[in-house]
Design an enzyme around this catalytic site. Sequence first.
Site, short mmCIF file in Angstrom:
data_model
loop_
_atom_site.label_atom_id
_atom_site.label_comp_id
_atom_site.label_asym_id
_atom_site.label_seq_id
_atom_site.Cartn_x
_atom_site.Cartn_y
_atom_site.Cartn_z
N HIS A 1 0.63 -1.02 0.25
CA HIS A 1 -0.17 0.23 0.26
C HIS A 1 0.76 1.27 0.19
CE1 HIS A 1 -3.53 -2.59 1.95
NE2 HIS A 1 -3.40 -2.48 0.50
N HIS B 1 -7.65 -8.20 -7.85
CA HIS B 1 -7.70 -8.78 -6.74
C HIS B 1 -8.24 -8.12 -5.27
CE1 HIS B 1 -6.21 -11.92 -9.67
NE2 HIS B 1 -6.21 -12.31 -8.99
N SER C 1 -6.80 -2.17 -0.51
CA SER C 1 -6.48 -1.11 -1.99
C SER C 1 -7.87 -0.51 -2.26
CB SER C 1 -5.97 -2.14 -3.09
OG SER C 1 -6.76 -3.27 -3.15
N GLU D 1 -13.09 -8.69 -7.44
CA GLU D 1 -13.42 -10.31 -6.56
C GLU D 1 -13.85 -11.47 -6.89
OE1 GLU D 1 -11.65 -10.55 -4.07
OE2 GLU D 1 -12.21 -11.95 -3.81
N ASP E 1 -13.56 -12.92 -12.51
CA ASP E 1 -12.05 -13.19 -12.62
C ASP E 1 -11.27 -12.28 -12.58
OD1 ASP E 1 -9.47 -14.45 -13.19
OD2 ASP E 1 -10.46 -16.42 -14.12
N GLY E 2 -10.55 -11.86 -12.12
CA GLY E 2 -9.76 -9.99 -12.41
C GLY E 2 -8.64 -10.35 -13.34
N ASP F 1 -2.94 -8.18 -7.52
CA ASP F 1 -2.64 -8.81 -6.12
C ASP F 1 -3.98 -9.76 -5.58
OD1 ASP F 1 -1.80 -8.86 -3.23
OD2 ASP F 1 -3.46 -6.99 -2.47
N1 SAM Z 1 -5.78 -6.33 -3.03
C1 SAM Z 1 -6.18 -5.91 -1.98
C2 SAM Z 1 -5.74 -5.01 -0.75
O1 SAM Z 1 -5.00 -4.80 -0.65
O2 SAM Z 1 -6.83 -4.44 -0.19
C3 SAM Z 1 -5.84 -7.41 -0.69
C4 SAM Z 1 -6.47 -8.90 -1.72
S1 SAM Z 1 -5.84 -10.03 -1.88
C5 SAM Z 1 -4.46 -10.66 -1.62
C6 SAM Z 1 -6.30 -11.26 -2.77
C7 SAM Z 1 -7.94 -11.57 -2.75
O3 SAM Z 1 -7.98 -11.72 -4.26
C8 SAM Z 1 -9.25 -12.04 -2.21
O4 SAM Z 1 -9.96 -11.23 -1.46
C9 SAM Z 1 -9.36 -13.49 -3.17
O5 SAM Z 1 -10.75 -13.77 -3.10
C10 SAM Z 1 -9.37 -12.55 -4.38
N2 SAM Z 1 -9.01 -13.07 -5.97
C11 SAM Z 1 -8.31 -14.99 -5.44
N3 SAM Z 1 -8.81 -15.35 -7.09
C12 SAM Z 1 -9.45 -14.34 -7.86
C13 SAM Z 1 -9.78 -13.72 -8.92
N4 SAM Z 1 -9.20 -15.17 -9.84
N5 SAM Z 1 -9.63 -12.82 -9.74
C14 SAM Z 1 -10.37 -11.78 -8.79
N6 SAM Z 1 -10.34 -11.95 -7.33
C15 SAM Z 1 -9.78 -12.82 -7.28
#
Ligand code: SAM
Length: 297
Positions: free
Chosen positions: A19, A42, A105, A123, A151-152, A172
């Site tokens: 961050h 993500h 984020s 997400e 899916d991101g 992320d």
């Molecule tokens: N970026 C956030 C932050 O900095 O506050 C933290 C994100 S966390 C490390 C990763 C997130 O990605 C989780 O909430 C998980 O559920 C989600 N996730 C996992 N696979 C994903 C995908 N293919 N597409 C989107 N989100 C996904």
Amino acid sequence: MFSYRHAFHAGNHADVLKHTALMAILQHLTQKDTALLVVDTHAGAGLYRLDGDYAQTSGEADEGLLRLTAKPPAAPAERAPALQAYLDMVASFNAKGRHRVYPGSPFIIHQLLREQDRLKLFELHPTDARTLLANIGQLNAGRQIEVFDQDGFEGLKKFLPPPSRRALVLCDPSYEIKSDYPRVVAMVSEALQRFATGTYMVWYPLIPRPESHDLPRKLKNLAIKAGKSWLNASLNIKSNKLGKDAAGEVVRPGLSASGVFVINPPHTLKALLKDALPQMVELLGQDQHASFVLESG
Ligand code: SAM
């Protein structure tokens, strides 16, 4: 279904690094008037309670944000500007002197956006996607922010290139599944072909798994092949060796190190991290393994 929930990890040392770097990048990119598109592939749940069950169970914020705030400098000017900006950002979500809420984020990004900028959030976890949608709803941001429970990795491509030709992509993942590593590389590779001048920031864990150490190398190769500048910063706070507790039980150290890899970083980023990383090591380091890496090309 995935078991990763960022609520357990919010405010840990990896979030401090990620961050701080994210804010330093955004603060630079928002200096030009032209609209900026930010895609967070993500996104997580957006907001976290540091006094809630998840955070209290893991205690991870104690090794990150709460360790930083427990040792305030005599004068804030002693803090590296990027680290101070990060601490000010977290403080702005909390009553003076308390740290109950941690902004993920999406909220950090939103705070730094201007009217003309847009934010797309992905997400995939159904519970976190619902929470994110509800949290973002409270901002009344209208069309400025869109949330996708998709899916991101896949979703990014439909936004590139952006009409304004300016974008920051934060990738992320939780790396809960091994395929996240090649998917990051494939996503960045395709994104660079679609929009070579975007800024791409990838967070990665440094764990005893070859894929995690290969990832920054692969991203570096992509950047070099595309003729783009890059920056890699990592922070290690302790040894990753298994330990033993007082009862002789084996204790896993938890995540000890992570990094951020940025393609097309702002020219100001390296100097800001050069000031901030030694302070992170000094304040968050737990043993003689505490260290940082900062390299660019
Ligand atoms: N970026 C956030 C932050 O900095 O506050 C933290 C994100 S966390 C490390 C990763 C997130 O990605 C989780 O909430 C998980 O559920 C989600 N996730 C996992 N696979 C994903 C995908 N293919 N597409 C989107 N989100 C996904």
